[in-house]
Design a protein around this motif. Structure first.
Motif, short mmCIF file in Angstrom:
data_model
loop_
_atom_site.label_atom_id
_atom_site.label_comp_id
_atom_site.label_asym_id
_atom_site.label_seq_id
_atom_site.Cartn_x
_atom_site.Cartn_y
_atom_site.Cartn_z
N GLU A 106 44.03 -95.83 -42.95
CA GLU A 106 43.32 -96.26 -41.75
C GLU A 106 43.64 -97.71 -41.40
O GLU A 106 43.83 -98.04 -40.22
CB GLU A 106 41.81 -96.06 -41.93
CG GLU A 106 40.98 -96.48 -40.73
CD GLU A 106 41.32 -95.73 -39.45
OE1 GLU A 106 40.88 -96.20 -38.37
OE2 GLU A 106 42.01 -94.68 -39.50
N ASP A 151 42.48 -100.97 -31.44
CA ASP A 151 41.12 -100.66 -31.88
C ASP A 151 40.42 -101.98 -32.20
O ASP A 151 40.95 -102.80 -32.96
CB ASP A 151 41.18 -99.78 -33.14
CG ASP A 151 39.82 -99.20 -33.52
OD1 ASP A 151 38.84 -99.96 -33.52
OD2 ASP A 151 39.77 -98.00 -33.82
N LYS A 183 28.47 -94.83 -35.14
CA LYS A 183 29.30 -94.78 -33.94
C LYS A 183 30.75 -95.20 -34.22
O LYS A 183 31.65 -94.91 -33.42
CB LYS A 183 28.70 -95.66 -32.85
CG LYS A 183 27.37 -95.13 -32.32
CD LYS A 183 26.75 -96.08 -31.31
CE LYS A 183 25.40 -95.57 -30.84
NZ LYS A 183 24.74 -96.51 -29.90
N LEU A 185 32.52 -94.04 -36.62
CA LEU A 185 33.24 -92.89 -37.15
C LEU A 185 33.89 -92.10 -36.03
O LEU A 185 33.37 -92.00 -34.92
CB LEU A 185 32.28 -91.98 -37.92
CG LEU A 185 31.62 -92.56 -39.17
CD1 LEU A 185 30.59 -91.59 -39.72
CD2 LEU A 185 32.65 -92.91 -40.22
N ARG A 186 35.03 -91.52 -36.33
CA ARG A 186 35.72 -90.62 -35.41
C ARG A 186 35.54 -89.18 -35.89
O ARG A 186 35.19 -88.95 -37.05
CB ARG A 186 37.21 -90.97 -35.34
CG ARG A 186 37.51 -92.39 -34.89
CD ARG A 186 38.92 -92.77 -35.26
NE ARG A 186 39.15 -92.56 -36.68
CZ ARG A 186 40.35 -92.55 -37.25
NH1 ARG A 186 41.43 -92.72 -36.52
NH2 ARG A 186 40.47 -92.36 -38.55
N PRO A 187 35.78 -88.22 -35.01
CA PRO A 187 35.70 -86.82 -35.46
C PRO A 187 36.58 -86.57 -36.68
O PRO A 187 37.74 -86.98 -36.71
CB PRO A 187 36.19 -86.04 -34.24
CG PRO A 187 35.88 -86.91 -33.08
CD PRO A 187 36.09 -88.32 -33.58
N ASP A 189 35.95 -87.90 -39.68
CA ASP A 189 35.78 -88.96 -40.68
C ASP A 189 34.61 -88.70 -41.62
O ASP A 189 34.43 -89.45 -42.59
CB ASP A 189 35.55 -90.31 -39.99
CG ASP A 189 36.81 -90.88 -39.36
OD1 ASP A 189 37.90 -90.39 -39.70
OD2 ASP A 189 36.69 -91.82 -38.56
N ARG A 304 40.28 -88.45 -45.11
CA ARG A 304 39.55 -88.76 -43.88
C ARG A 304 38.24 -89.48 -44.17
O ARG A 304 37.81 -90.34 -43.40
CB ARG A 304 39.31 -87.46 -43.10
CG ARG A 304 40.60 -86.92 -42.46
CD ARG A 304 40.40 -85.59 -41.81
NE ARG A 304 41.57 -85.18 -41.04
CZ ARG A 304 41.85 -83.94 -40.69
NH1 ARG A 304 41.04 -82.95 -41.03
NH2 ARG A 304 42.93 -83.67 -39.97
N GLY A 308 36.80 -93.04 -42.73
CA GLY A 308 35.45 -93.26 -42.24
C GLY A 308 34.75 -94.38 -42.98
O GLY A 308 34.05 -95.22 -42.38
N ARG A 311 36.11 -97.76 -41.84
CA ARG A 311 35.71 -98.03 -40.46
C ARG A 311 34.24 -98.49 -40.41
O ARG A 311 33.90 -99.41 -39.67
CB ARG A 311 35.92 -96.79 -39.59
CG ARG A 311 37.38 -96.48 -39.31
CD ARG A 311 37.53 -95.30 -38.36
NE ARG A 311 37.00 -95.61 -37.03
CZ ARG A 311 37.64 -96.29 -36.09
NH1 ARG A 311 38.87 -96.76 -36.33
NH2 ARG A 311 37.08 -96.52 -34.92
#
Length: 389
Positions: A106, A151, A183, A185-187, A189, A304, A308, A311
């Protein structure tokens, strides 16, 4: 994934009288071990190396830094795990190591995006290694020129710290702040849940204390951590991985023979008791807890979850919030089985029976504290391998 890189020596054995001839020796200069933080993004003449200079700063269990990188052609690289850096007793399924590799990927993605590149990542191109990691690659990555991929979390990479100190008891952690981490996190994660009320925080403190005691009292896991400890500037600068103990008090205790790897591995010693007390104090000052889970527990899920995890930590950094993983209760060695079941029961996640079941991937404490120094790191060039392996 728990890492103990900065224990403060607070036990009774730390009280020492220093003579004039000893005092000048007690300094702390870890500039060599922290050089990779200063080198990040300074320009290596290759977009991949520039991005990798940030990726090697990723959080990872016991600061083992298990990544090995092979540059492929002009625009690609392959990520491997250094099997000599596995935690065979503490992390018997290599789950935490894979999570650390996910955090690495990441940060690589964020750093590439900052320079206008996207990453095409194929995870485990030779298949997912089970039940332990092996020589197969973790990921194949190709850099692709793109626009509008930056990002905002990239700006926090060099500020990110894992806090290993007592948190400010006068500052609660609000629901708004914890929701802001979700918020980030991405799908894919993982799912983040949290508690900040007194009753649930107290219950998790009890579970964390029990898990920490089991890890410290179990001979194999205690020994593994003790042997990975670097005490004082000389040891840390020479081997900037593992668990780092530094500062004048540490140097003094080491010189007096009270703080050694062997003493840390000896039940009942001052070093053993100081370690136990220090982490119990940290647990007791937790102002909130959160946990990250995945719907299944494949190696890809673990990667993944690592994305997360980092992040959320970058988002916490931006908010001035301190965060520390406290994942002993999630570990899979036999002596932890009862605590492992208890934490899954507390979070409402059924104890997993296999890789298709849901799994807790991280448990964290939150609060406010002054940021600490950057963790030691191996220079990027030491993590590169030739095309022939």
């Amino acid at each position: 994934m728990v890492t103990r890189r900065a224990i403060l020596w607070t036990g009774a054995g730390a009280v020492v009288l220093l003579g004039a001839g000893v005092a000048p020796l007690l300094h702390s200069d870890l500039s060599k071990a922290r050089a990779p933080w200063r080198m990040a993004g300074t320009g290596f003449g290759d977009i991949r190396l520039d991005a990798l200079s940030y990726a090697v700063l990723a959080p990872n269990p016991h600061n083992m830094q298990p990544w090995l990188i092979r540059l492929d052609g002009d625009d690609a690289l392959t990520l491997f795990c250094d099997e000599t850096r596995l935690l065979r007793d503490t992390d018997p399924q290599d789950r935490q190591i894979v999570i650390g590799l996910g955090a690495f990927l990441e940060l690589l993605r964020l750093a590439a995006a900052e320079q206008g590149f996207g990453l095409d990542i194929e995870r485990f191109p030779e298949g997912e290694p089970q039940p332990r990691l092996d020589g197969r690659s973790i990921a194949s990555i190709r850099f692709v020129k793109k626009t509008d991929v930056k990002d905002p979390l990239f700006a926090q990479i060099l500020n990110r710290r894992t806090s290993r100190v007592a948190f400010d008891q006068s500052r609660p952690v609000s629901a708004e702040t914890l929701n802001a981490l979700d918020k980030a996190l991405r799908p894919g994660d993982g799912e983040f849940e949290w508690v900040n009320d007194a009753a649930n925080v107290a219950a998790l403190k009890t579970i964390c204390r029990a898990g920490w005691r089991v890890e410290l009292e179990t001979d194999a896991t205690r020994h593994e951590s003790a042997m990975l400890t670097r005490i004082g500037d000389d040891q840390i600068n020479a081997n900037p991985d593992g668990i780092s103990l530094f500062g004048p008090a540490m140097e003094a205790a080491h010189l007096m023979g009270m703080l050694t790897k062997e003493k840390m591995d000896e039940k009942g010693s001052a070093a053993y008791q100081a370690t136990l007390d220090f982490y119990n104090k940290n647990i007791d000052t937790s102002m909130a807890f959160g946990w990250l889970s995945t719907s299944s527990n494949s190696r890809t899920d673990q990667l993944r979850a690592g994305a997360g995890w980092v992040r959320m930590q970058l988002a916490a950094t931006a908010l001035g919030l301190s965060m520390q993983p406290f994942s002993q209760a999630l570990q899979e060695f036999p002596e932890m089985a009862d605590i492992y079941e208890e934490i899954h029961d507390f979070t409402g996640i059924e104890t997993p029976a296999g890789p298709t079941d849901g799994r807790l991937q991280g448990l964290f404490r939150f609060g406010y504290a002054k940021p600490g120094p950057a963790a030691p790191r191996w220079p990027l060039e030491t993590r590169l391998i030739a095309a022939d392996g």
